[in-house]
Structure formats: C-alpha cells, structure tokens
Scaffold this active site. Structure first.
Site, mmCIF file in Angstrom:
data_model
loop_
_atom_site.group_PDB
_atom_site.id
_atom_site.type_symbol
_atom_site.label_atom_id
_atom_site.label_comp_id
_atom_site.label_asym_id
_atom_site.label_seq_id
_atom_site.Cartn_x
_atom_site.Cartn_y
_atom_site.Cartn_z
ATOM 1 N N GLN A 46 -75.412 44.587 11.420
ATOM 2 C CA GLN A 46 -74.624 44.677 10.204
ATOM 3 C C GLN A 46 -74.650 43.355 9.451
ATOM 4 O O GLN A 46 -74.838 43.316 8.241
ATOM 5 C CB GLN A 46 -73.178 45.045 10.555
ATOM 6 C CG GLN A 46 -72.411 45.625 9.407
ATOM 7 C CD GLN A 46 -73.067 46.896 8.904
ATOM 8 O OE1 GLN A 46 -73.562 47.691 9.695
ATOM 9 N NE2 GLN A 46 -73.127 47.064 7.607
ATOM 10 N N HIS A 88 -77.479 42.205 6.957
ATOM 11 C CA HIS A 88 -77.663 42.838 5.642
ATOM 12 C C HIS A 88 -77.434 41.856 4.520
ATOM 13 O O HIS A 88 -78.147 41.857 3.518
ATOM 14 C CB HIS A 88 -76.681 43.998 5.458
ATOM 15 C CG HIS A 88 -77.241 45.321 5.868
ATOM 16 N ND1 HIS A 88 -78.311 45.886 5.230
ATOM 17 C CD2 HIS A 88 -76.887 46.179 6.843
ATOM 18 C CE1 HIS A 88 -78.587 47.050 5.797
ATOM 19 N NE2 HIS A 88 -77.734 47.258 6.795
ATOM 20 N N GLU A 122 -66.791 51.618 7.039
ATOM 21 C CA GLU A 122 -67.978 52.352 6.589
ATOM 22 C C GLU A 122 -68.698 52.954 7.806
ATOM 23 O O GLU A 122 -69.019 54.134 7.835
ATOM 24 C CB GLU A 122 -68.901 51.369 5.849
ATOM 25 C CG GLU A 122 -70.150 52.008 5.273
ATOM 26 C CD GLU A 122 -71.129 50.961 4.749
ATOM 27 O OE1 GLU A 122 -70.930 49.756 5.024
ATOM 28 O OE2 GLU A 122 -72.111 51.348 4.079
ATOM 29 N N HIS A 123 -68.963 52.097 8.813
ATOM 30 C CA HIS A 123 -69.627 52.546 10.046
ATOM 31 C C HIS A 123 -68.719 52.275 11.235
ATOM 32 O O HIS A 123 -68.136 51.191 11.332
ATOM 33 C CB HIS A 123 -70.916 51.761 10.291
ATOM 34 C CG HIS A 123 -71.884 51.765 9.161
ATOM 35 N ND1 HIS A 123 -72.048 50.680 8.320
ATOM 36 C CD2 HIS A 123 -72.746 52.705 8.728
ATOM 37 C CE1 HIS A 123 -72.981 50.966 7.421
ATOM 38 N NE2 HIS A 123 -73.421 52.190 7.640
ATOM 39 N N ASP A 126 -79.104 54.705 9.964
ATOM 40 C CA ASP A 126 -79.748 54.121 8.791
ATOM 41 C C ASP A 126 -81.070 54.803 8.467
ATOM 42 O O ASP A 126 -81.521 54.776 7.323
ATOM 43 C CB ASP A 126 -80.018 52.624 9.024
ATOM 44 C CG ASP A 126 -78.762 51.797 8.818
ATOM 45 O OD1 ASP A 126 -77.864 52.267 8.096
ATOM 46 O OD2 ASP A 126 -78.676 50.685 9.373
ATOM 47 N N HIS A 178 -51.031 81.062 -26.130
ATOM 48 C CA HIS A 178 -51.320 81.417 -24.735
ATOM 49 C C HIS A 178 -50.557 82.690 -24.354
ATOM 50 O O HIS A 178 -51.121 83.636 -23.806
ATOM 51 C CB HIS A 178 -50.883 80.288 -23.783
ATOM 52 C CG HIS A 178 -51.796 79.100 -23.748
ATOM 53 N ND1 HIS A 178 -52.004 78.291 -24.816
ATOM 54 C CD2 HIS A 178 -52.548 78.592 -22.739
ATOM 55 C CE1 HIS A 178 -52.848 77.317 -24.482
ATOM 56 N NE2 HIS A 178 -53.196 77.481 -23.221
#
Lengths: 432, 432
Positions: free
Chosen positions: A258, A261, A326-327, A360, A419
C-alpha cells in the site's frame, strides 16, 4: 509510523488524529481548470491542439489526436505474450465478476392492481480517462472499461495523454482487449472538457470515469451535473488485521504494497499481539532496504503508517468500522467471522493467502474503491456506475379508483391543484 | 409555448434549442456558503443560533433548536384524520415498492476456487433536508425518509427551517409516520454544514439528501466528498406522449400539473395528431383561467412549454430519448410497446389512467427523479442511495496458485514490486 494502543489513556484522541480527514480540500487549480473548460467548450478542437502542444509538447492537427487503429495495433503488439496472457486472465476474471453483479429488473402487479416496475438500462456513451506517464496502469484500464462493457455501454471513448508523443503499449493493449478503439492522445482538464461538452472530433459522453491528477479531478468536479462522474479518489489505504500466527514479513510486505503507491498512502496494522506488531515493524524496515520504490514507501509509512494494538477482535472490528478503510486484509484463521462484524470497507481480502494485490489485478471485483473513509457511504466502481434505473407505474380505471383519492387529498394539501385535478377528472370519468 | 414539427426544415435546430441546458450554472452563492460552512465548522451550535436568528428571525438557545417530542406530537395531531389516512396510504405504498427494490448479496466460489462476494450494508446515519415555507411538501419527507428506513439506516436526522418559529404540521406528521424523531428547526447552508461536520447538538451524518434552495444546493456541493449527497435537482419536467384518442383537457391538465410547480418547469406534448395538439393547446388556455397557481403555470408554459408534432411513434421515442425527461406519460392504448423503445427517462407513467401525479404521491416508486436530461446517466432516489457495497475475495493456497502468477506479472509490469512480492512470497511458501 504511529503506534496506538487501546489500553492507552490517549487512545481515542490518537485515533481521532489518525482519522482526521486526510483528503486535501485545496481548490487552487479551480480557476485555471475553469478557464481550460471554457476554452475547450468555445474553441473545441483548436483548444485541444493548443493545450496538447503546451502541456504534452506535442503538435498535431486535430484529426491526428485520435490514435489510429494501426498505431494501437503496432503498440499493443509490442507487449510480450506472457504479459498479454496475464492481462487476459485478469480481464476474464474481472468480466465474470461484473457480469454476476448485473441486477435484475422489477415488474409486478400489487394488491391494488397497480403494475409497478424498475428497469435498468445502460448509458449510451462513457468517457474513460487514463493518466499518462508513470501513473498509467493497464489494470486500471481493465477495471474501468470492462464494467462499462458488461453493463452494455455501446460507446467507450478513452483519453490518455502521451507526453512528447510517447505511447504506452500496455495501456493500448489493455484498451484493445476491452474492445475500446476510440482513443485520443489528450490529457488533463482539456480531455475532461472535450468528453463532457464534445468537440468536432470527440462526441460528448454521458459519464466520465477514471483516475487523474489534480487538474483532472477538479475538471471532473466542474463538469459534474452536465455529465456523471465517478468519485474523486483520495490517497489509497489498507488496514491489515492479523493475529500472531502470521509470517511478520508477509504482513510487512502487504503494508508496504500500500505504502509504495504514493507518499500520501496509508497502511495500518491492527493486532492484539504486541510482539507480532514489533516483528512486523522490524520487517518493514528490513524490506524497505531492498524495495525499489523505497523512498515513496518509507515516506508513506513514516508519515501515515500506524500500528494499533487492540485487546481483542471485537475491538479490532469496532476500529475498522471507524476507519472505514478502502482495503481490509483479514489475516486470520476464520476471516468470515471477523468480516461479518465489518460494516464499512471498500473491499475485504480474506485469509492468509489473499493479499490485497490479488484484488488489484486478478481477483475479479473492482480495484477502484472508496478512499478517505468514504466507504461509510460510497462503494467501489461496478456495473452500477454504467446503468441507471427507470421506474414504471401503470394504472387502469380500477387501480386509479383505489389509490387516486389519497393522491387528490395530498395534492390539495400541498396546494398543487392541477396535480389534484389530473387525478380527480379521471376519477370523475370513471364514476360516470 | 413553442411548436415544433419534425417535417419542418428547422426541426433539428429547434429541438437543439429546446434541449439546450436549462440548468443554471451560476455559483453566485458559493462564497457566502463557504463562509457559513466554515463558521458552523468552527463555532458549532453558536453559529447555528446566530444564523437561525438572522435568517429565520428566531432566537433560541442551542438545545431548543431540536424540536421536542411534545412539539412534534402537538403539531402532528393538528392534521385532519382523512389527510392522515392519505399520508398513510402513500407511506405504505412507498415502503412496499422500496422494499422490493432491495438488492441481494453475492457469494459464490468460481471455477478457480476463489470465493467472491458482494455485500450490501446500510449507511449508519443520514441527514434529511426539508425546505420550509411554501416549498415544504410532506410527500417529499416520505419519499426521502422511507427509502432510508427500508435500507436499514439506523439514524435519520432531519433539518427543516421554521421561519418566525412557525412549524408545519403536515411535515412533522409525515416525519413521525416515517419514524423520524430527531428533527431540528434549522435551515439553509448552516443546516447542511451542521449535518456534514457535526456540532455539539447534532452528530454528523454520512449522507445528506433532500431538496433545497440555492444556498442548500451549493452547501451540498461543497460538503460532497466529506459526506455523500443526492443529486442537485434542476427544474422539473414532463413529456406527455399522446395519440388523438385522449380527452384534450386531461392532457392539458397533465401538462399544467408540471407547469404549476415552478416558472422554470417544462411541459412538452409529443403527438402525431396536429388537430389534437391544437385542442390541447386551447384547453391549456381554458384551464389557466381557473387554475389557482395560474401565474406560475402560465409563465412556465409560455417560456418552456412545447408541442412537438411527429410523423409516428418511432420518431416520438427517438425524441424522448434525446430529451431524457424526468417524467414521461404515455397516453396510448399500448403504452408498453412504446415504453420499450425508451432508454432514458426518470419515471414512466403508462396508460390513460395514470397521470404523473400518481407517482408524486401514491404510486410507490420515488418522486425524486433526475432532471435536466440527467436521466441519460442518473436515476431517481431509491434504497441504493442508502446502502453501499463491500466486495470480498477469499483465496486459499490452491486458488492463489492458479491466479497469483498472473498478478505477479502485472504488478511487475506496473513497477509495483511490493505488490508482486506480496504474491510471490506466498506462492513460494506454497511450493515449499
């Protein structure tokens, strides 16, 4: 790296500091992006040529901004066959998972005789932004283009900058594998503007997806409403929940996968085993010595990494839900029992043989996932990004007689007399 | 009102003019809204009290900004029982349709032995904005709160301004009917800021939904990302597709039911019967003479209304898809045959006894729908706005052996070595 312990008196404050919104709210590029979008909207292809010359050092007539079928084929053929096979494995699995994701329509007649329905239909046209240079990932092309294809989108157009005219064979091979043939060598806010508003060269699309730099993200924000966009991704993050029965080196490498990145990425280990935490921390330092992207990974780990020592797995689950990562990797013998307690996470990787890197590339589910705690309310990319719902109501005389009067009463109460009249006139006809 | 004819030489240009983006792109309130949000974020309840005093002429201590259970009960009990019954009919039908909408989870093991899943979970907390004054519609409370309840959201907080301290009994009755008990008499950007960031009085939510004025819409835009938001609604619109076998008065009233919403609303009739079009146009003028909201409806019809004469229903369907209307009425004998050709519409009302007003109140599907041609890529409000997806991947040794090598190849090609290592180390352990 920060070390937190739930037994510490300052834990709640420490966690709050870790949770503090890491997403940058700066809008410093808003003005230049506004100018570029207005220019593309007004001057069209001419503006695209100018910006491409200026930002990518590439001067071409407008019609050559589209990458020809021959160029795509020539570039894609440069990809070695074993890598091509890996891309195909990934594509096959991503396609299969997203096909399973496709929802069903609704169509039923209820007790009051009203026929109700909900129909899913594909978007007509989607624009896919692919970053140029070092951030150009062929896996992202698969993850963005295949769900659109599976959803039934007829036209997928792609924009990818080619600084100094250099094309990326893997990206073009991935695009060709997904059946994407309409590809432009255009990047930045100008690409987003062209896809949103259309130019002579590029027909407008209905939704724009794909990652990009600050200019691209801001341009997507600004065209939102005129077209749809995907979420604006923040820095990537992983939470690894592990017991002491793991190889510390594996947990360390998973954290670094991670961290490598991006310097803003965040990797967090949660464990109840303090000795294991020490071993993982030491292993991180060892691995950093040989990792090619060590500068990035070390900075990410130093600034944003964390180890959280918990009393038990219930506490771990509670903290995971606060982090809404996220993960989430669950390196436990019974990962499902733990995962059942997790309410907020983009994607969960279960078991000691399922590192996040599986997801991934070749797992099947999408790797475009909600970052910065947005898993509290947002989801990963999916076929749902490329389809939309139309609801249907069909009533006949008998049905309207049953439900119409309540509608008349509510319309009158809201002061919407036309209406009410549209219902009461029909109810009157039925009675006569 | 404009009259278009597909046989006219200028038709395509006329249609393009009609299609031209009607959504206002002005951001004149961006700066004041930014200031209000920053102030609420910094001063919390104190800021809420100040803005409520200033904008709603209501000075209260912070704790009284929450409407007490007694006040809600007292107000709700003011609603006549027949109206209460109508609200209950609407609520029951809306709840039933949205329950049918709830999607199923995925959980399967594929050919390569990888267990894949997709899990839907509810958001923890949702904020519902309800406008005060004349735009306060109890039906909107039902349409926003019930899908959240059906989705399983545990906490629904509501903000509704009460200018000069005046509460709206119908709105509070609708809220109570939906089980919403946490209600604040706060409006505008300050309400959005309080729900997004939290104050001492109001815990933060994960997503904010509901209509509002320009300040509310801009505030939602600005907090987007920190929390989720629903779409920003533009002016409402209807397209009525009718043959000559309809009562012109009914078609006219249906068009005016849209026009009476708002001077910016758009009502369009599409028919192949020019004489019927003339009769409807005449009927619109007659109805306008007696309609209570005639000033609004007349201005909407004058400025944005249109009649489009087509050769046949295929041409009508093509134009409907270009318009991508929020509401589509199909006043034909075989409405399903026509609807099958429609790819882009928020909601379709089928048959001569199903005016759009059915869907506003008692049909069951949501009345919060995509406006301004966004039905090309967006959908109406639904349970999907209150749930999110977590994907899951579980792999054991055998599974990783099958799909891992392709992941290693792709990670290496992307230059992400720790990703590759997290896979290859495990593959190495399996072999040994």
């Amino acid at each position: 790296m920060k070390r937190l312990d739930t037994l510490s008196a300052s834990f709640e404050q420490d966690l709050a500091n870790l949770l503090a919104d890491r997403s940058s709210e700066e809008r410093s590029v808003a003005e230049p992006v506004r100018a570029i979008l207005a220019d593309v909207r007004q001057r069209g292809d001419e503006a695209l040529c100018d910006y491409t010359a200026r930002f990518d050092r590439l001067t071409l007539p407008a019609e050559n901004l589209r990458i020809s079928a021959e160029e795509i084929a020539t570039q894609a053929d440069l990809v070695p066959s074993d890598l091509m096979d890996a891309l195909k494995t990934a594509a096959r699995r991503i396609e299969a998972f997203h096909a399973a994701q496709m929802p069903k329509d609704l169509d039923f007649t209820d007790n009051e005789g009203i026929r109700l329905g909900m129909r899913w239909t594909a978007l007509d046209a989607v624009g896919l932004y692919v970053p140029g240079g070092k951030a150009a990932y062929p896996s992202s092309v698969l993850m963005n283009a295949l769900p659109a294809r599976v959803a039934g989108v007829q036209r997928v157009a792609m924009c990818v900058p080619s600084p100094d005219g250099v094309l990326n064979p893997l990206v073009l091979a991935a695009a060709r594998l997904c059946g994407v043939e309409e590809i432009y060598r255009i990047g930045g806010a100008q690409a987003v503007g062209a896809m949103a508003y259309g130019t002579e060269l590029i027909a407008p699309v209905d939704r724009i997806v794909g990652p990009g730099n600050a200019f691209v993200a801001e341009a997507k924000r600004q065209v939102f409403g005129h077209v749809g966009i995907d979420s604006i991704a923040g820095p990537s993050e992983v939470v690894v929940v592990a017991d002491g029965n793991n190889d510390p080196r594996l947990a360390a490498v998973d954290l670094l996968a991670q961290a490598e990145h991006d310097e803003q990425a965040q990797a967090i280990l949660i464990t109840s085993d303090a000795a294991f935490a020490d071993a993982v921390t030491a292993a991180v330092q060892t691995e950093l010595e040989t990792l090619p992207r060590t500068a990035i990974a070390a900075k990410s780990w130093e600034d944003h990494g964390a180890v959280i020592i918990v009393r038990d797995l219930d506490e771990a689950a509670r903290i995971v839900n606060q982090l809404a990562p996220e993960h989430l990797e669950v390196l436990l013998d019974e990962p499902r029992a733990f995962s059942a307690k997790v309410r907020h996470a983009g994607a969960i990787f279960m078991g000691r043989y399922c590192p996040e890197a599986v997801g991934d590339y070749v797992g099947g589910p999408n790797h475009v996932l909600p970052t910065s705690r947005t898993a509290r309310f947002a989801s990963g990319l999916s076929v749902f990004d490329f389809i939309k719902r139309t609801t249907t109501i069909e009533a006949d005389e008998a049905g309207l007689e049953k439900i119409g009067p309540a509608g008349v009463a509510l319309a009158q109460a809201e002061g919407l007399d036309a209406h009410a009249l549209s219902l009461s006139l029909r109810l009157g006809q039925i009675k006569n």
